[in-house]
Design an enzyme around this catalytic site. Structure first.
Site, short mmCIF file in Angstrom:
data_model
loop_
_atom_site.label_atom_id
_atom_site.label_comp_id
_atom_site.label_asym_id
_atom_site.label_seq_id
_atom_site.Cartn_x
_atom_site.Cartn_y
_atom_site.Cartn_z
CE LYS A 200 32.83 10.75 -27.58
NZ LYS A 200 31.64 11.14 -26.77
CD GLU A 276 32.76 25.69 -32.71
OE1 GLU A 276 33.16 26.31 -31.69
OE2 GLU A 276 31.60 25.28 -32.85
CD GLU A 407 33.29 28.14 -23.57
OE1 GLU A 407 33.93 27.08 -23.51
OE2 GLU A 407 32.79 28.57 -24.62
#
Ligand code: NAI
Ligand code: MG
Length: 504
Positions: A200, A276, A407
Protein backbone atom coordinates in the site's frame (compact mmCIF):
# COMPACT_ATOMS: atom_id res chain seq x y z
CA UNK A 1 -9.55 12.51 5.17
CA UNK A 2 -6.61 14.73 6.06
CA UNK A 3 -6.87 17.05 3.11
CA UNK A 4 -7.27 14.33 0.47
CA UNK A 5 -10.65 14.32 -1.27
CA UNK A 6 -12.51 11.04 -1.72
CA UNK A 7 -14.48 11.03 -5.00
CA UNK A 8 -16.61 8.55 -6.91
CA UNK A 9 -14.67 5.99 -8.91
CA UNK A 10 -17.75 4.85 -10.86
CA UNK A 11 -16.80 6.59 -14.12
CA UNK A 12 -13.07 6.78 -13.56
CA UNK A 13 -11.06 5.03 -16.30
CA UNK A 14 -8.20 2.65 -15.52
CA UNK A 15 -5.58 4.96 -16.97
CA UNK A 16 -5.05 8.52 -18.14
CA UNK A 17 -2.56 10.35 -20.32
CA UNK A 18 -0.30 12.73 -18.39
CA UNK A 19 1.92 15.47 -19.78
CA UNK A 20 4.50 16.52 -17.20
CA UNK A 21 5.84 20.09 -16.79
CA UNK A 22 9.17 18.95 -18.30
CA UNK A 23 7.43 17.74 -21.46
CA UNK A 24 7.57 14.03 -20.59
CA UNK A 25 4.34 12.25 -21.56
CA UNK A 26 3.18 8.86 -20.39
CA UNK A 27 0.18 6.70 -19.64
CA UNK A 28 -0.64 6.74 -15.92
CA UNK A 29 -2.47 3.67 -14.57
CA UNK A 30 -5.22 4.55 -12.07
CA UNK A 31 -6.56 1.16 -10.96
CA UNK A 32 -5.65 -1.24 -8.19
CA UNK A 33 -3.02 -3.72 -9.39
CA UNK A 34 -4.13 -7.21 -8.38
CA UNK A 35 -3.11 -10.48 -10.07
CA UNK A 36 -1.19 -8.49 -12.71
CA UNK A 37 -4.34 -6.64 -13.81
CA UNK A 38 -5.60 -3.15 -13.14
CA UNK A 39 -9.06 -3.21 -11.60
CA UNK A 40 -11.48 -0.83 -9.93
CA UNK A 41 -12.23 -0.95 -6.21
CA UNK A 42 -15.31 -2.90 -5.09
CA UNK A 43 -16.81 0.21 -3.49
CA UNK A 44 -16.27 2.30 -6.68
CA UNK A 45 -14.46 4.89 -4.64
CA UNK A 46 -11.47 6.97 -5.69
CA UNK A 47 -9.38 9.81 -4.32
CA UNK A 48 -7.66 12.87 -5.69
CA UNK A 49 -3.93 13.12 -6.25
CA UNK A 50 -2.41 16.57 -5.86
CA UNK A 51 0.79 18.17 -7.12
CA UNK A 52 2.27 19.96 -4.10
CA UNK A 53 4.27 22.38 -6.23
CA UNK A 54 1.08 23.85 -7.75
CA UNK A 55 -1.55 22.82 -5.21
CA UNK A 56 -3.59 21.51 -8.17
CA UNK A 57 -5.26 18.11 -8.61
CA UNK A 58 -3.41 15.90 -11.16
CA UNK A 59 -5.94 13.08 -11.43
CA UNK A 60 -7.84 10.64 -9.23
CA UNK A 61 -6.94 7.01 -8.56
CA UNK A 62 -9.15 4.10 -7.59
CA UNK A 63 -9.29 3.43 -3.89
CA UNK A 64 -8.78 0.05 -2.22
CA UNK A 65 -10.88 -0.63 0.86
CA UNK A 66 -11.00 -3.69 3.11
CA UNK A 67 -12.86 -5.86 0.56
CA UNK A 68 -10.18 -5.13 -2.05
CA UNK A 69 -7.43 -5.99 0.41
CA UNK A 70 -9.11 -9.40 0.82
CA UNK A 71 -9.00 -9.93 -2.95
CA UNK A 72 -5.35 -8.84 -3.18
CA UNK A 73 -4.38 -11.08 -0.26
CA UNK A 74 -6.14 -14.06 -1.86
CA UNK A 75 -4.20 -13.43 -5.09
CA UNK A 76 -0.94 -13.18 -3.17
CA UNK A 77 -1.73 -16.31 -1.18
CA UNK A 78 -2.56 -18.32 -4.30
CA UNK A 79 0.68 -17.17 -5.92
CA UNK A 80 2.63 -18.17 -2.82
CA UNK A 81 0.95 -21.56 -2.25
CA UNK A 82 0.11 -22.84 -5.71
CA UNK A 83 1.20 -20.49 -8.48
CA UNK A 84 4.36 -20.73 -10.60
CA UNK A 85 6.03 -18.56 -7.95
CA UNK A 86 5.93 -21.38 -5.39
CA UNK A 87 8.02 -23.63 -7.66
CA UNK A 88 10.31 -21.03 -9.14
CA UNK A 89 14.01 -21.74 -8.46
CA UNK A 90 15.48 -18.99 -6.25
CA UNK A 91 17.88 -17.86 -8.98
CA UNK A 92 14.86 -17.01 -11.16
CA UNK A 93 13.65 -14.59 -8.52
CA UNK A 94 16.99 -12.83 -8.84
CA UNK A 95 16.62 -12.69 -12.61
CA UNK A 96 13.18 -11.06 -12.24
CA UNK A 97 14.51 -8.45 -9.81
CA UNK A 98 17.34 -7.68 -12.21
CA UNK A 99 14.81 -7.32 -15.06
CA UNK A 100 12.84 -4.89 -12.94
CA UNK A 101 16.08 -2.96 -12.33
CA UNK A 102 16.70 -2.90 -16.12
CA UNK A 103 13.21 -1.47 -16.66
CA UNK A 104 13.83 1.18 -14.00
CA UNK A 105 16.96 2.17 -15.93
CA UNK A 106 15.02 2.37 -19.21
CA UNK A 107 12.25 4.42 -17.58
CA UNK A 108 14.40 6.54 -15.28
CA UNK A 109 13.21 9.88 -16.68
CA UNK A 110 9.52 9.02 -16.42
CA UNK A 111 9.90 7.56 -12.94
CA UNK A 112 11.88 10.51 -11.59
CA UNK A 113 9.43 12.95 -13.20
CA UNK A 114 6.41 11.23 -11.61
CA UNK A 115 8.11 11.48 -8.21
CA UNK A 116 8.72 15.20 -8.70
CA UNK A 117 5.15 15.76 -9.84
CA UNK A 118 3.41 13.83 -7.08
CA UNK A 119 5.77 14.34 -4.12
CA UNK A 120 7.15 17.76 -5.08
CA UNK A 121 10.80 16.77 -4.68
CA UNK A 122 13.52 18.31 -6.84
CA UNK A 123 14.09 16.35 -10.07
CA UNK A 124 17.84 16.06 -9.38
CA UNK A 125 17.04 14.28 -6.11
CA UNK A 126 14.29 12.18 -7.70
CA UNK A 127 16.82 10.77 -10.15
CA UNK A 128 18.95 9.81 -7.16
CA UNK A 129 15.97 7.96 -5.68
CA UNK A 130 15.56 5.92 -8.85
CA UNK A 131 19.27 5.08 -8.86
CA UNK A 132 18.82 3.93 -5.25
CA UNK A 133 15.92 1.67 -6.31
CA UNK A 134 18.01 0.13 -9.07
CA UNK A 135 20.89 -0.50 -6.65
CA UNK A 136 18.50 -2.07 -4.15
CA UNK A 137 16.88 -4.43 -6.69
CA UNK A 138 20.27 -5.55 -8.00
CA UNK A 139 21.64 -6.06 -4.49
CA UNK A 140 18.71 -8.32 -3.51
CA UNK A 141 18.75 -10.02 -6.91
CA UNK A 142 22.21 -11.21 -5.91
CA UNK A 143 20.92 -12.61 -2.61
CA UNK A 144 18.03 -14.61 -4.09
CA UNK A 145 20.03 -17.83 -4.60
CA UNK A 146 22.34 -17.38 -1.60
CA UNK A 147 19.81 -17.72 1.21
CA UNK A 148 20.89 -20.97 2.85
CA UNK A 149 20.30 -22.94 6.01
CA UNK A 150 22.97 -24.80 7.97
CA UNK A 151 23.84 -28.38 8.85
CA UNK A 152 24.31 -28.92 12.60
CA UNK A 153 26.48 -31.75 13.84
CA UNK A 154 24.61 -32.74 16.99
CA UNK A 155 25.30 -36.48 17.36
CA UNK A 156 26.39 -39.46 15.26
CA UNK A 157 22.86 -40.84 14.95
CA UNK A 158 21.05 -37.70 13.88
CA UNK A 159 21.16 -35.51 10.82
CA UNK A 160 20.00 -31.99 11.58
CA UNK A 161 19.69 -28.96 9.34
CA UNK A 162 17.89 -25.67 9.08
CA UNK A 163 16.13 -24.07 6.14
CA UNK A 164 15.44 -20.34 5.62
CA UNK A 165 11.89 -20.40 4.34
CA UNK A 166 9.83 -17.49 3.05
CA UNK A 167 7.04 -16.34 5.38
CA UNK A 168 4.15 -16.01 2.92
CA UNK A 169 2.01 -13.01 2.09
CA UNK A 170 3.69 -9.81 3.28
CA UNK A 171 1.77 -6.58 3.78
CA UNK A 172 3.90 -3.53 3.12
CA UNK A 173 2.78 -0.02 4.04
CA UNK A 174 5.00 2.82 2.86
CA UNK A 175 5.14 6.60 3.28
CA UNK A 176 5.17 9.50 0.83
CA UNK A 177 8.65 10.98 1.31
CA UNK A 178 10.45 8.45 -0.92
CA UNK A 179 7.54 6.77 -2.71
CA UNK A 180 9.64 4.50 -4.93
CA UNK A 181 12.74 4.11 -2.80
CA UNK A 182 10.66 2.81 0.12
CA UNK A 183 8.85 0.57 -2.37
CA UNK A 184 12.22 -0.87 -3.48
CA UNK A 185 13.55 -1.31 0.07
CA UNK A 186 10.43 -3.37 0.86
CA UNK A 187 9.97 -5.31 -2.38
CA UNK A 188 13.66 -6.21 -2.85
CA UNK A 189 14.20 -8.45 0.20
CA UNK A 190 10.59 -9.74 0.29
CA UNK A 191 10.84 -11.02 -3.28
CA UNK A 192 14.44 -12.27 -3.02
CA UNK A 193 13.32 -14.47 -0.10
CA UNK A 194 10.37 -15.90 -2.06
CA UNK A 195 7.42 -14.13 -0.44
CA UNK A 196 4.48 -12.47 -2.16
CA UNK A 197 3.39 -8.92 -1.46
CA UNK A 198 0.40 -6.66 -0.96
CA UNK A 199 1.82 -3.14 -1.06
CA UNK A 200 0.00 0.00 0.00
CA UNK A 201 1.62 3.25 -1.16
CA UNK A 202 0.87 6.43 0.78
CA UNK A 203 -2.35 8.17 -0.24
CA UNK A 204 -0.38 11.40 -0.88
CA UNK A 205 1.83 9.76 -3.55
CA UNK A 206 0.26 6.76 -5.30
CA UNK A 207 1.27 7.50 -8.90
CA UNK A 208 4.80 6.13 -9.25
CA UNK A 209 4.03 2.72 -7.74
CA UNK A 210 1.10 2.32 -10.15
CA UNK A 211 3.36 3.10 -13.08
CA UNK A 212 5.84 0.55 -11.73
CA UNK A 213 3.02 -2.02 -11.74
CA UNK A 214 3.23 -1.99 -15.53
CA UNK A 215 6.98 -2.67 -15.27
CA UNK A 216 6.37 -5.54 -12.84
CA UNK A 217 4.14 -7.17 -15.41
CA UNK A 218 6.59 -6.46 -18.22
CA UNK A 219 9.48 -7.95 -16.20
CA UNK A 220 7.55 -11.22 -16.07
CA UNK A 221 6.57 -11.54 -12.42
CA UNK A 222 3.78 -14.13 -12.22
CA UNK A 223 0.27 -12.86 -11.33
CA UNK A 224 -0.35 -12.23 -7.64
CA UNK A 225 3.31 -11.97 -6.61
CA UNK A 226 3.25 -8.16 -6.24
CA UNK A 227 -0.11 -6.45 -5.73
CA UNK A 228 -0.43 -2.68 -5.34
CA UNK A 229 -3.41 -1.21 -3.56
CA UNK A 230 -3.76 2.57 -3.31
CA UNK A 231 -5.81 3.64 -0.33
CA UNK A 232 -6.04 5.38 3.00
CA UNK A 233 -4.24 4.29 6.12
CA UNK A 234 -7.26 4.06 8.37
CA UNK A 235 -9.05 1.81 5.87
CA UNK A 236 -6.79 -0.14 3.47
CA UNK A 237 -3.77 0.16 5.79
CA UNK A 238 -5.77 -0.95 8.78
CA UNK A 239 -7.16 -3.93 6.83
CA UNK A 240 -3.58 -5.00 6.01
CA UNK A 241 -2.43 -4.67 9.60
CA UNK A 242 -5.34 -6.76 10.93
CA UNK A 243 -5.49 -9.30 8.08
CA UNK A 244 -5.51 -12.91 9.24
CA UNK A 245 -3.80 -14.23 6.09
CA UNK A 246 -0.99 -11.67 6.00
CA UNK A 247 1.93 -13.30 7.80
CA UNK A 248 4.24 -10.33 7.97
CA UNK A 249 3.77 -6.58 7.93
CA UNK A 250 6.49 -4.04 7.19
CA UNK A 251 5.74 -0.39 7.86
CA UNK A 252 7.55 2.89 7.38
CA UNK A 253 5.96 6.06 8.71
CA UNK A 254 5.09 7.84 11.93
CA UNK A 255 5.79 6.36 15.35
CA UNK A 256 2.14 6.82 16.25
CA UNK A 257 0.91 4.65 13.37
CA UNK A 258 3.78 2.21 14.04
CA UNK A 259 2.27 1.56 17.46
CA UNK A 260 -1.17 0.87 15.97
CA UNK A 261 0.36 -1.57 13.45
CA UNK A 262 2.02 -3.50 16.24
CA UNK A 263 -1.20 -3.55 18.23
CA UNK A 264 -3.13 -4.75 15.17
CA UNK A 265 -0.64 -7.58 14.69
CA UNK A 266 -1.02 -8.58 18.34
CA UNK A 267 -4.83 -8.45 18.14
CA UNK A 268 -5.05 -10.46 14.91
CA UNK A 269 -2.70 -13.30 13.96
CA UNK A 270 0.60 -12.22 15.54
CA UNK A 271 2.01 -11.46 12.12
CA UNK A 272 5.72 -10.58 12.19
CA UNK A 273 6.27 -6.83 12.41
CA UNK A 274 9.07 -4.56 11.28
CA UNK A 275 8.79 -0.82 11.79
CA UNK A 276 10.90 2.01 10.44
CA UNK A 277 9.66 5.10 12.24
CA UNK A 278 10.54 8.65 13.00
CA UNK A 279 13.71 10.30 14.20
CA UNK A 280 15.20 13.43 15.71
CA UNK A 281 18.78 12.75 14.79
CA UNK A 282 21.76 14.66 16.23
CA UNK A 283 24.39 16.03 13.85
CA UNK A 284 27.48 16.85 15.93
CA UNK A 285 30.28 19.22 14.91
CA UNK A 286 33.57 19.30 16.87
CA UNK A 287 35.84 22.33 16.89
CA UNK A 288 38.67 20.65 14.93
CA UNK A 289 36.70 20.45 11.66
CA UNK A 290 37.09 22.21 8.35
CA UNK A 291 34.03 24.43 8.85
CA UNK A 292 33.03 24.70 5.20
CA UNK A 293 33.03 20.93 4.76
CA UNK A 294 31.08 20.32 7.97
CA UNK A 295 28.55 22.96 6.96
CA UNK A 296 28.00 21.20 3.61
CA UNK A 297 27.00 18.07 5.52
CA UNK A 298 24.79 19.77 8.09
CA UNK A 299 23.05 21.59 5.24
CA UNK A 300 22.56 18.33 3.33
CA UNK A 301 21.65 16.55 6.56
CA UNK A 302 18.57 18.65 7.19
CA UNK A 303 17.55 20.19 3.86
CA UNK A 304 17.94 17.13 1.60
CA UNK A 305 14.51 16.04 0.30
CA UNK A 306 12.96 19.21 1.76
CA UNK A 307 13.67 17.86 5.24
CA UNK A 308 11.13 15.07 4.74
CA UNK A 309 13.57 12.37 5.72
CA UNK A 310 13.24 10.03 8.70
CA UNK A 311 17.00 10.23 9.28
CA UNK A 312 17.20 14.03 8.89
CA UNK A 313 19.91 15.68 10.99
CA UNK A 314 17.37 17.92 12.67
CA UNK A 315 19.36 18.68 15.84
CA UNK A 316 22.72 20.27 15.09
CA UNK A 317 25.17 20.47 18.01
CA UNK A 318 28.30 22.58 17.63
CA UNK A 319 31.25 22.71 20.01
CA UNK A 320 31.28 26.11 21.74
CA UNK A 321 34.60 27.39 20.35
CA UNK A 322 33.36 27.33 16.72
CA UNK A 323 29.64 27.82 17.38
CA UNK A 324 29.36 31.41 16.14
CA UNK A 325 31.42 30.71 13.03
CA UNK A 326 29.38 27.59 12.20
CA UNK A 327 26.05 29.38 12.70
CA UNK A 328 27.14 32.19 10.37
CA UNK A 329 28.45 29.80 7.70
CA UNK A 330 25.44 27.49 7.95
CA UNK A 331 23.03 30.42 7.65
CA UNK A 332 24.81 31.62 4.52
CA UNK A 333 24.81 28.09 3.07
CA UNK A 334 21.11 27.54 3.83
CA UNK A 335 20.20 30.82 2.14
CA UNK A 336 22.07 29.69 -0.98
CA UNK A 337 19.90 26.57 -1.41
CA UNK A 338 17.71 26.94 -4.46
CA UNK A 339 14.10 26.41 -3.37
CA UNK A 340 11.24 26.22 -5.84
CA UNK A 341 10.00 24.52 -9.01
CA UNK A 342 10.99 20.84 -8.65
CA UNK A 343 11.34 20.49 -12.43
CA UNK A 344 14.04 23.16 -12.61
CA UNK A 345 17.34 21.28 -12.87
CA UNK A 346 19.01 23.75 -10.48
CA UNK A 347 16.45 23.31 -7.69
CA UNK A 348 17.72 21.57 -4.57
CA UNK A 349 14.61 21.89 -2.41
CA UNK A 350 11.16 21.41 -3.91
CA UNK A 351 7.72 21.52 -2.30
CA UNK A 352 6.56 19.87 0.92
CA UNK A 353 4.41 16.87 0.09
CA UNK A 354 0.97 18.23 1.03
CA UNK A 355 -0.93 21.15 2.47
CA UNK A 356 -1.29 19.19 5.70
CA UNK A 357 2.44 18.65 6.04
CA UNK A 358 3.18 22.25 5.01
CA UNK A 359 0.86 23.60 7.69
CA UNK A 360 2.24 21.18 10.26
CA UNK A 361 5.79 22.44 9.63
CA UNK A 362 4.76 26.10 9.79
CA UNK A 363 2.94 25.38 13.03
CA UNK A 364 6.11 23.88 14.49
CA UNK A 365 8.03 27.03 13.57
CA UNK A 366 5.43 29.05 15.51
CA UNK A 367 5.67 26.64 18.44
CA UNK A 368 9.45 27.10 18.43
CA UNK A 369 9.12 30.88 18.42
CA UNK A 370 6.65 30.62 21.30
CA UNK A 371 9.21 28.57 23.20
CA UNK A 372 11.76 31.34 22.74
CA UNK A 373 13.65 30.13 19.68
CA UNK A 374 15.49 32.64 17.52
CA UNK A 375 14.90 32.23 13.78
CA UNK A 376 18.42 32.51 12.32
CA UNK A 377 17.08 32.21 8.78
CA UNK A 378 13.88 31.15 6.99
CA UNK A 379 10.88 30.60 9.20
CA UNK A 380 8.34 31.36 6.48
CA UNK A 381 6.89 30.03 3.25
CA UNK A 382 7.85 31.12 -0.26
CA UNK A 383 5.35 33.38 -1.93
CA UNK A 384 3.84 30.70 -4.20
CA UNK A 385 0.72 28.57 -4.81
CA UNK A 386 2.71 25.48 -3.90
CA UNK A 387 3.79 24.23 -0.50
CA UNK A 388 7.31 25.66 -0.27
CA UNK A 389 9.05 26.59 2.99
CA UNK A 390 12.36 28.41 3.28
CA UNK A 391 15.25 26.51 4.87
CA UNK A 392 14.91 27.31 8.55
CA UNK A 393 17.46 27.32 11.38
CA UNK A 394 16.31 27.80 14.98
CA UNK A 395 18.76 28.70 17.73
CA UNK A 396 18.26 29.35 21.44
CA UNK A 397 16.32 26.10 21.81
CA UNK A 398 16.27 24.20 25.09
CA UNK A 399 16.50 20.41 25.44
CA UNK A 400 12.88 20.04 26.58
CA UNK A 401 11.38 22.30 23.92
CA UNK A 402 8.98 20.58 21.56
CA UNK A 403 11.00 21.64 18.51
CA UNK A 404 14.00 19.84 20.06
CA UNK A 405 12.05 16.67 20.93
CA UNK A 406 9.42 16.15 18.21
CA UNK A 407 9.92 15.19 14.59
CA UNK A 408 9.03 18.16 12.38
CA UNK A 409 9.68 16.42 9.04
CA UNK A 410 10.42 19.57 7.12
CA UNK A 411 13.29 21.98 6.35
CA UNK A 412 13.69 23.05 9.97
CA UNK A 413 16.58 22.31 12.30
CA UNK A 414 17.69 23.45 15.70
CA UNK A 415 21.27 24.46 16.44
CA UNK A 416 22.80 24.44 19.92
CA UNK A 417 26.18 24.48 21.69
CA UNK A 418 28.02 21.76 23.55
CA UNK A 419 31.19 21.76 25.63
CA UNK A 420 32.77 18.29 25.48
CA UNK A 421 32.06 14.66 24.57
CA UNK A 422 30.14 13.87 27.77
CA UNK A 423 27.94 16.92 27.28
CA UNK A 424 27.10 16.15 23.64
CA UNK A 425 26.43 12.47 24.30
CA UNK A 426 23.90 13.46 26.95
CA UNK A 427 22.29 15.94 24.56
CA UNK A 428 22.54 13.70 21.49
CA UNK A 429 20.88 10.78 23.29
CA UNK A 430 18.29 13.03 24.89
CA UNK A 431 15.18 12.03 22.91
CA UNK A 432 13.10 8.83 22.69
CA UNK A 433 14.20 8.36 19.08
CA UNK A 434 17.38 6.66 17.87
CA UNK A 435 17.36 6.38 14.10
CA UNK A 436 20.50 8.16 12.90
CA UNK A 437 23.26 10.48 14.03
CA UNK A 438 26.50 11.98 12.80
CA UNK A 439 29.80 13.26 14.10
CA UNK A 440 32.15 15.63 12.28
CA UNK A 441 35.74 15.67 13.53
CA UNK A 442 39.29 15.09 12.35
CA UNK A 443 40.08 13.00 15.41
CA UNK A 444 39.72 9.25 14.95
CA UNK A 445 39.47 8.77 18.70
CA UNK A 446 36.65 11.29 19.01
CA UNK A 447 34.83 9.77 16.03
CA UNK A 448 35.00 6.26 17.48
CA UNK A 449 34.17 7.21 21.05
CA UNK A 450 31.15 9.26 19.98
CA UNK A 451 30.01 6.52 17.56
CA UNK A 452 30.20 3.96 20.37
CA UNK A 453 28.22 6.08 22.79
CA UNK A 454 25.42 7.38 20.51
CA UNK A 455 22.23 5.34 20.79
CA UNK A 456 21.25 5.23 17.12
CA UNK A 457 20.94 2.67 14.33
CA UNK A 458 23.32 4.61 12.08
CA UNK A 459 26.28 6.87 12.85
CA UNK A 460 27.69 8.86 9.95
CA UNK A 461 31.21 10.18 10.38
CA UNK A 462 32.11 13.26 8.32
CA UNK A 463 29.09 12.73 6.07
CA UNK A 464 25.29 12.56 6.31
CA UNK A 465 22.33 10.78 4.67
CA UNK A 466 24.71 8.42 2.92
CA UNK A 467 22.93 5.15 2.06
CA UNK A 468 23.85 1.92 0.34
CA UNK A 469 21.76 -1.21 -0.24
CA UNK A 470 24.39 -3.28 1.60
CA UNK A 471 24.24 -1.17 4.78
CA UNK A 472 21.53 -2.02 7.34
CA UNK A 473 19.26 0.85 8.34
CA UNK A 474 16.80 1.10 11.22
CA UNK A 475 16.14 2.45 14.66
CA UNK A 476 17.01 2.20 18.30
CA UNK A 477 14.29 3.13 20.79
CA UNK A 478 11.07 4.52 19.36
CA UNK A 479 12.58 4.78 15.90
CA UNK A 480 11.61 1.24 15.11
CA UNK A 481 12.05 -2.50 15.14
CA UNK A 482 14.18 -4.51 12.74
CA UNK A 483 16.59 -3.41 10.04
CA UNK A 484 16.02 -2.72 6.37
CA UNK A 485 18.68 -3.16 3.67
CA UNK A 486 21.76 -5.32 3.81
CA UNK A 487 21.81 -8.98 4.71
CA UNK A 488 19.93 -7.99 7.90
CA UNK A 489 16.69 -7.44 5.97
CA UNK A 490 16.63 -11.08 4.86
CA UNK A 491 15.87 -12.02 8.48
CA UNK A 492 12.63 -10.05 8.27
CA UNK A 493 11.43 -12.04 5.29
CA UNK A 494 12.42 -15.61 6.18
CA UNK A 495 11.65 -17.98 9.00
CA UNK A 496 13.90 -20.80 10.16
CA UNK A 497 12.78 -24.40 9.99
CA UNK A 498 14.80 -27.01 11.89
CA UNK A 499 14.76 -30.56 10.53
CA UNK A 500 15.95 -33.22 12.97
CA UNK A 501 16.36 -36.73 11.46
CA UNK A 502 16.79 -39.77 13.66
CA UNK A 503 19.26 -42.11 11.98
CA UNK A 504 19.44 -44.65 14.81
P1 NAI B 1 1.62 8.08 8.56
O1 NAI B 1 2.41 7.26 9.49
O2 NAI B 1 0.18 8.33 8.89
O3 NAI B 1 1.62 7.42 7.09
C1 NAI B 1 2.52 6.46 6.61
C2 NAI B 1 1.77 5.31 5.96
O4 NAI B 1 0.97 4.67 6.94
C3 NAI B 1 0.82 5.71 4.84
O5 NAI B 1 0.85 4.74 3.83
C4 NAI B 1 -0.53 5.70 5.53
O6 NAI B 1 -1.60 5.47 4.66
C5 NAI B 1 -0.36 4.54 6.49
N1 NAI B 1 -1.27 4.53 7.63
C6 NAI B 1 -1.77 5.61 8.31
N2 NAI B 1 -2.56 5.21 9.30
C7 NAI B 1 -2.60 3.85 9.27
C8 NAI B 1 -3.25 2.86 10.05
N3 NAI B 1 -4.03 3.17 11.07
N4 NAI B 1 -3.04 1.56 9.74
C9 NAI B 1 -2.23 1.22 8.74
N5 NAI B 1 -1.60 2.11 7.95
C10 NAI B 1 -1.77 3.42 8.21
O7 NAI B 1 2.37 9.43 8.36
P2 NAI B 1 1.77 10.86 7.90
O8 NAI B 1 0.52 11.16 8.64
O9 NAI B 1 1.67 10.87 6.44
O10 NAI B 1 2.91 11.83 8.40
C11 NAI B 1 2.92 12.27 9.75
C12 NAI B 1 4.30 12.27 10.32
O11 NAI B 1 4.82 10.96 10.30
C13 NAI B 1 5.32 13.09 9.55
O12 NAI B 1 5.25 14.44 9.86
C14 NAI B 1 6.58 12.45 10.02
O13 NAI B 1 6.94 12.96 11.27
C15 NAI B 1 6.22 10.99 10.17
N6 NAI B 1 6.63 10.21 8.97
C16 NAI B 1 7.77 9.49 9.05
C17 NAI B 1 8.23 8.81 7.94
C18 NAI B 1 9.47 8.01 7.95
O14 NAI B 1 10.10 7.86 6.93
N7 NAI B 1 9.86 7.43 9.07
C19 NAI B 1 7.52 8.88 6.65
C20 NAI B 1 6.29 9.63 6.71
C21 NAI B 1 5.90 10.27 7.83
MG1 MG C 1 0.79 14.11 -4.29
Amino acid sequence: MAGIEQVSGANLPLSTHIKLPNGVEYEQPLGLFINNEFVTGKASSAFEVTSPSSGKVICSVHEAQAADIDIAVDAAERAFEEGPWSKLPPAERGILLNKLADLFEENLTILASIESLDNGKAIQLARGDIAGCIGCFRYYAGWADKIHGKVMDVSSDTFCYTKQEPIGVCGQIIPWNFPLLMFAWKIGPAIACGNTVVMKPAEQTPLSALFVATLIKEAGFPPGVINIVSGFGRDAGNAIAYHMKIKKVAFTGSTMVGRTIMKAAAESNLKKVTLELGGKSPNIVFDDVDIDRAVEWINFGIFYNSGEVCSAGSRVYVQEGVYDKVVAAFKKRAEANIVGNPFDEKTFQGAQVSKVQYERILKYIEIGKGEGAKVETGGEPLDSDGYFIKPTILSNVKMDDRVMQEEIFGPVCTIAKFTDIDDVIKKGNGTNYGLASAVHTKSLNTAIEVSNRLKAGTVWVNCYNSFHAALPFGGYGESGIGRELGKEALKNYTQVKTVNINLA
